[in-house]
Design a protein around this motif. Structure first.
Motif, short mmCIF file in Angstrom:
data_model
loop_
_atom_site.label_atom_id
_atom_site.label_comp_id
_atom_site.label_asym_id
_atom_site.label_seq_id
_atom_site.Cartn_x
_atom_site.Cartn_y
_atom_site.Cartn_z
N MET A 14 46.31 76.40 53.06
CA MET A 14 46.55 76.84 51.69
C MET A 14 46.26 75.68 50.75
N GLU A 15 45.31 75.86 49.89
CA GLU A 15 44.96 74.85 48.90
C GLU A 15 45.85 75.07 47.69
N THR A 16 46.40 74.02 47.17
CA THR A 16 47.31 74.15 46.04
C THR A 16 46.63 73.72 44.76
N LYS A 17 46.99 74.37 43.67
CA LYS A 17 46.55 73.89 42.36
C LYS A 17 47.39 72.66 42.04
N LYS A 18 46.94 71.91 41.05
CA LYS A 18 47.71 70.73 40.67
C LYS A 18 49.12 71.16 40.26
N VAL A 19 50.08 70.53 40.87
CA VAL A 19 51.47 70.86 40.58
C VAL A 19 51.89 70.21 39.28
N THR A 20 52.52 70.99 38.43
CA THR A 20 53.11 70.50 37.20
C THR A 20 54.62 70.52 37.40
N PHE A 21 55.23 69.35 37.42
CA PHE A 21 56.64 69.26 37.75
C PHE A 21 57.53 70.06 36.81
N SER A 22 57.13 70.16 35.55
CA SER A 22 57.95 70.93 34.61
C SER A 22 58.00 72.41 34.98
N GLU A 23 57.02 72.87 35.77
CA GLU A 23 57.00 74.28 36.21
C GLU A 23 57.81 74.51 37.48
N ILE A 24 58.05 73.48 38.25
CA ILE A 24 58.74 73.68 39.54
C ILE A 24 60.17 73.14 39.55
N ILE A 25 60.61 72.60 38.43
CA ILE A 25 62.01 72.20 38.28
C ILE A 25 62.68 73.26 37.40
N LYS A 26 63.48 74.11 38.01
CA LYS A 26 64.13 75.20 37.28
C LYS A 26 65.50 74.75 36.78
N PRO A 27 65.94 75.30 35.65
CA PRO A 27 67.25 74.88 35.09
C PRO A 27 68.40 75.03 36.09
N GLU A 28 68.36 76.09 36.88
CA GLU A 28 69.45 76.34 37.84
C GLU A 28 69.42 75.39 39.03
N ALA A 29 68.34 74.61 39.15
CA ALA A 29 68.21 73.65 40.25
C ALA A 29 68.39 72.22 39.75
N VAL A 30 69.09 72.07 38.62
CA VAL A 30 69.36 70.76 38.06
C VAL A 30 70.87 70.62 37.87
N ASP A 31 71.41 69.54 38.40
CA ASP A 31 72.84 69.24 38.27
C ASP A 31 72.95 67.81 37.74
N LEU A 32 73.35 67.67 36.49
CA LEU A 32 73.42 66.35 35.87
C LEU A 32 74.80 65.72 35.91
N SER A 33 75.74 66.38 36.53
CA SER A 33 77.09 65.81 36.58
C SER A 33 77.73 66.01 37.95
N LEU A 34 76.94 65.76 38.98
CA LEU A 34 77.45 65.90 40.34
C LEU A 34 78.46 64.80 40.64
N GLU A 35 79.66 65.21 41.05
CA GLU A 35 80.60 64.20 41.52
C GLU A 35 80.02 63.60 42.78
N SER A 36 80.15 62.31 42.93
CA SER A 36 79.55 61.65 44.09
C SER A 36 79.97 62.35 45.37
N PRO A 37 79.00 62.82 46.14
CA PRO A 37 79.33 63.53 47.38
C PRO A 37 79.95 62.60 48.40
N ASP A 38 80.70 63.19 49.33
CA ASP A 38 81.31 62.40 50.39
C ASP A 38 80.29 61.91 51.40
N SER A 39 79.17 62.63 51.50
CA SER A 39 78.16 62.26 52.48
C SER A 39 76.79 62.78 52.05
N LYS A 40 75.78 62.27 52.69
CA LYS A 40 74.43 62.75 52.45
C LYS A 40 74.33 64.22 52.85
#
Length: 163
Positions: free
Chosen positions: A1-27
């Motif tokens: 599968m050949e991919t077109k040039k990826v534009t990051f602004s198109e593949i980062i969705k609002p629901e997949a962004v967490d700007l206030s994650l409490e530090s997790p206990d583990s990876k």
């Protein structure tokens, strides 16, 4: 599968962004959180299969990039569309790897469809890593108040990758 040039602004969705994650206990806790976000936006079909792909990739070498940044990534047949989940931790946490690891506060999780060629996969990962060499971009991620700030930074710096 050949991919077109990826534009990051198109593949980062609002629901997949967490700007206030409490530090997790583990990876592992971090991975589960980020995979759930990718599942919720419809980017992956199976949380368990994608977690396995992430850990298979982790076994090949560290995804800790230094400077407080990690880029866990996986390629799997369960990935329906190329996507990125992004988390910013309120406080850094230790991102353990076989080579030691370090403190991270910015994490990008990259989901790649199984049928994508290895060259295209590496091209996307490389573009993301190159974006993160711009200190002003990284600073913008740390100061962002919301999704729109993240996308604005991406749109400002991503064109520099094509110069």
């Amino acid at each position: 599968m050949e991919t077109k040039k990826v534009t990051f602004s198109e593949i980062i969705k609002p629901e997949a962004v967490d700007l206030s994650l409490e530090s997790p206990d583990s990876k592992d806790d971090l991975f589960h959180h980020m995979i759930a976000m990718l599942f919720d936006v419809g980017a992956i079909g199976s949380k368990e299969e994608f977690l396995q792909a992430i850990y298979e990739r982790e076994s090949l070498g560290p995804t800790y990039m230094g400077e407080g940044i990690a880029i866990p990534h996986g390629k799997s047949g369960t990935v329906k569309q190329t996507a990125i989940a992004f988390c910013r931790c309120d406080e850094g946490f230790y991102y353990n790897t076989d080579d030691g690891g370090g403190e991270v506060d910015l994490i990008f999780m990259l989901a790649i469809p199984g049928e994508m060629s290895s060259n295209d996969y590496i091209r996307i990962l490389s573009r993301l890593a190159r974006l993160l060499v711009y200190p002003e971009f990284v600073d913008g991620l740390r100061k962002a108040k919301g999704y729109d700030d993240i996308i604005s930074s991406v749109e400002q710096y991503e064109p520099l990758l094509d110069q």
